[in-house]
Motif scaffolding. Structure first.
Motif, PDB file in Angstrom:
ATOM      1  N   UNK A  37     -18.037  -8.854 -40.862  1.00  0.00           N
ATOM      2  CA  UNK A  37     -17.971  -7.685 -39.982  1.00  0.00           C
ATOM      3  C   UNK A  37     -16.879  -6.719 -40.448  1.00  0.00           C
ATOM      4  N   UNK A  38     -15.746  -7.270 -40.863  1.00  0.00           N
ATOM      5  CA  UNK A  38     -14.634  -6.427 -41.318  1.00  0.00           C
ATOM      6  C   UNK A  38     -15.009  -5.633 -42.560  1.00  0.00           C
ATOM      7  N   UNK A  39     -15.778  -6.231 -43.431  1.00  0.00           N
ATOM      8  CA  UNK A  39     -16.193  -5.547 -44.661  1.00  0.00           C
ATOM      9  C   UNK A  39     -17.038  -4.308 -44.363  1.00  0.00           C
ATOM     10  N   UNK A  40     -17.627  -4.254 -43.180  1.00  0.00           N
ATOM     11  CA  UNK A  40     -18.379  -3.074 -42.793  1.00  0.00           C
ATOM     12  C   UNK A  40     -17.509  -1.846 -42.621  1.00  0.00           C
ATOM     13  N   UNK A  41     -16.198  -2.054 -42.523  1.00  0.00           N
ATOM     14  CA  UNK A  41     -15.262  -0.951 -42.354  1.00  0.00           C
ATOM     15  C   UNK A  41     -14.634  -0.515 -43.680  1.00  0.00           C
ATOM     16  N   UNK A  42     -15.020  -1.210 -44.756  1.00  0.00           N
ATOM     17  CA  UNK A  42     -14.426  -0.875 -46.052  1.00  0.00           C
ATOM     18  C   UNK A  42     -14.833   0.513 -46.534  1.00  0.00           C
ATOM     19  N   UNK A  64     -11.496  -5.500 -32.346  1.00  0.00           N
ATOM     20  CA  UNK A  64     -12.546  -4.513 -32.594  1.00  0.00           C
ATOM     21  C   UNK A  64     -13.630  -5.088 -33.514  1.00  0.00           C
ATOM     22  N   UNK A  65     -13.194  -5.829 -34.534  1.00  0.00           N
ATOM     23  CA  UNK A  65     -14.152  -6.450 -35.449  1.00  0.00           C
ATOM     24  C   UNK A  65     -15.110  -7.340 -34.679  1.00  0.00           C
ATOM     25  N   UNK A  66     -14.601  -8.048 -33.693  1.00  0.00           N
ATOM     26  CA  UNK A  66     -15.428  -8.994 -32.950  1.00  0.00           C
ATOM     27  C   UNK A  66     -16.308  -8.319 -31.898  1.00  0.00           C
ATOM     28  N   UNK A  67     -16.099  -7.026 -31.718  1.00  0.00           N
ATOM     29  CA  UNK A  67     -17.010  -6.278 -30.854  1.00  0.00           C
ATOM     30  C   UNK A  67     -18.356  -6.079 -31.537  1.00  0.00           C
ATOM     31  N   UNK A  68     -18.361  -6.256 -32.861  1.00  0.00           N
ATOM     32  CA  UNK A  68     -19.618  -6.200 -33.598  1.00  0.00           C
ATOM     33  C   UNK A  68     -20.065  -4.813 -33.969  1.00  0.00           C
ATOM     34  N   UNK A  69     -19.142  -3.833 -34.046  1.00  0.00           N
ATOM     35  CA  UNK A  69     -19.509  -2.477 -34.439  1.00  0.00           C
ATOM     36  C   UNK A  69     -19.647  -2.428 -35.952  1.00  0.00           C
ATOM     37  N   UNK A  70     -20.859  -2.210 -36.504  1.00  0.00           N
ATOM     38  CA  UNK A  70     -21.061  -2.256 -37.952  1.00  0.00           C
ATOM     39  C   UNK A  70     -20.719  -0.961 -38.672  1.00  0.00           C
ATOM     40  N   UNK A  71     -20.413  -1.125 -39.974  1.00  0.00           N
ATOM     41  CA  UNK A  71     -20.297   0.010 -40.902  1.00  0.00           C
ATOM     42  C   UNK A  71     -19.410   1.137 -40.402  1.00  0.00           C
ATOM     43  N   UNK A  72     -18.333   0.788 -39.728  1.00  0.00           N
ATOM     44  CA  UNK A  72     -17.389   1.820 -39.308  1.00  0.00           C
ATOM     45  C   UNK A  72     -17.892   2.624 -38.136  1.00  0.00           C
ATOM     46  N   UNK A  73     -18.874   2.100 -37.372  1.00  0.00           N
ATOM     47  CA  UNK A  73     -19.447   2.867 -36.281  1.00  0.00           C
ATOM     48  C   UNK A  73     -18.503   2.971 -35.090  1.00  0.00           C
ATOM     49  N   UNK A  74     -17.522   2.101 -35.040  1.00  0.00           N
ATOM     50  CA  UNK A  74     -16.565   2.124 -33.941  1.00  0.00           C
ATOM     51  C   UNK A  74     -15.886   3.484 -33.891  1.00  0.00           C
ATOM     52  N   UNK A  75     -15.920   4.133 -32.687  1.00  0.00           N
ATOM     53  CA  UNK A  75     -15.376   5.486 -32.607  1.00  0.00           C
ATOM     54  C   UNK A  75     -14.069   5.547 -31.848  1.00  0.00           C
ATOM     55  N   UNK A  76     -13.451   4.382 -31.632  1.00  0.00           N
ATOM     56  CA  UNK A  76     -12.144   4.367 -30.995  1.00  0.00           C
ATOM     57  C   UNK A  76     -11.058   4.518 -32.029  1.00  0.00           C
ATOM     58  N   UNK A  77      -9.789   4.340 -31.626  1.00  0.00           N
ATOM     59  CA  UNK A  77      -8.675   4.509 -32.575  1.00  0.00           C
ATOM     60  C   UNK A  77      -8.604   3.369 -33.562  1.00  0.00           C
ATOM     61  N   UNK A  78      -8.423   3.684 -34.832  1.00  0.00           N
ATOM     62  CA  UNK A  78      -8.249   2.687 -35.878  1.00  0.00           C
ATOM     63  C   UNK A  78      -6.761   2.517 -36.165  1.00  0.00           C
ATOM     64  N   UNK A  79      -6.422   1.356 -36.690  1.00  0.00           N
ATOM     65  CA  UNK A  79      -5.057   1.148 -37.198  1.00  0.00           C
ATOM     66  C   UNK A  79      -5.023   1.640 -38.629  1.00  0.00           C
ATOM     67  N   UNK A  80      -4.363   2.731 -38.884  1.00  0.00           N
ATOM     68  CA  UNK A  80      -4.336   3.325 -40.225  1.00  0.00           C
ATOM     69  C   UNK A  80      -2.969   3.108 -40.840  1.00  0.00           C
TER      70      UNK A  80
END
Length: 247
Positions: A216-221, A231-247
């Motif tokens: 799942x994490x690799x989907x954010x690469x 957030x990873x365990x919420x299952x949002x694929x391919x960076x679809x998560x639209x909340x705040x990221x840790x940058x």
């Protein structure tokens, strides 16, 4: 005047993680020092040959011999023992004999370590802490092996108990990432993204990370983002998560 770059401090050694897997290493001697050397190189998956009269073997080396963990030659060293050898470690009380072995190794361009004779060592052994894939070596460049051992113990005592498991999980994630982004030009981005993961996730989270979490994490690469484990365990694929990221 102090320059903008690191100051040179001569007199050190180049500390390396030397890959000796399947290499042939000759150990001359069978006492306590030899026993310690043998453990180190067997842990590195080397092929070990021990040359020493049976009477000179301590209990540990005799055990390695009896268990067929090493090849064994029951006699004193002979020059022909260097044939086909990649590295030599001597651990005998005869300094003159050790010096002769070192000179033969120099002639054959074989790296050698002569125990207790620092000037006749192409490399030194340090004091090593091992926790799974994690290895930490402390070297005093031959000045104080006992002190190196004391420093190593203090460093080990300060490490988190689960650091080895965290390293193991990170290694697995890196291998999976190379399959997702195998091209050489992806190298800098892979390194930067892995650095973010290591910096932003706690050791406990890295240890807790399952293979499912990794996938799942690799989907954010691709977008170069690193979300939290939650957030990873919420299952949002391919960076679809639209909340705040840790940058």
């Amino acid at each position: 005047m102090k320059g903008p770059f690191p100051e040179i401090q001569g007199g050190g050694s180049l500390l390396l993680a030397w890959q000796v897997r399947t290499k042939r290493i000759l150990v001359v001697g069978g006492g306590e020092v030899a026993a310690g050397r043998i453990v180190n190189i067997l842990n590195a998956d080397a092929k070990v040959t021990v040359v020493s009269p049976r009477a000179g073997l301590n209990d540990e080396v005799a055990y390695r011999v009896d268990q067929k963990q090493v090849d064994y030659i029951d006699r004193k060293f002979e020059p022909a023992d260097l044939d086909g050898v990649d590295m030599v470690l001597t651990a005998v009380d005869d300094i003159e004999a050790s010096t002769q072995i070192y000179k033969l190794c120099q002639e054959k361009r074989i790296p050698a370590n002569i125990a207790d004779v620092p000037p006749e060592c192409d490399f030194y052994f340090g004091s090593v802490h091992r926790d799974g894939p994690l290895q930490i070596m402390v070297s005093t460049n031959g000045n104080g092996p006992k002190l190196a051992n004391i420093v190593r113990r203090q460093i080990a005592a300060s490490l988190p108990y689960n650091i080895g498991a965290a390293v193991q999980r990170v290694g697995m994630l890196r291998r999976k990432l190379r399959k997702v982004a195998p091209l050489p030009e992806e190298g800098p981005k892979r390194m930067q993204w892995m650095s973010k993961v290591c910096e932003q996730w706690t050791l406990d989270e890295l240890c807790e990370m399952t293979e499912e979490d990794m996938e799942a994490l690799l989907g954010f690469y691709k977008p170069g983002t690193v979300p939290s484990l939650e957030t990873v365990r919420l299952g949002e694929p391919d960076g679809a998560y639209d909340g705040p990221f840790l940058i």
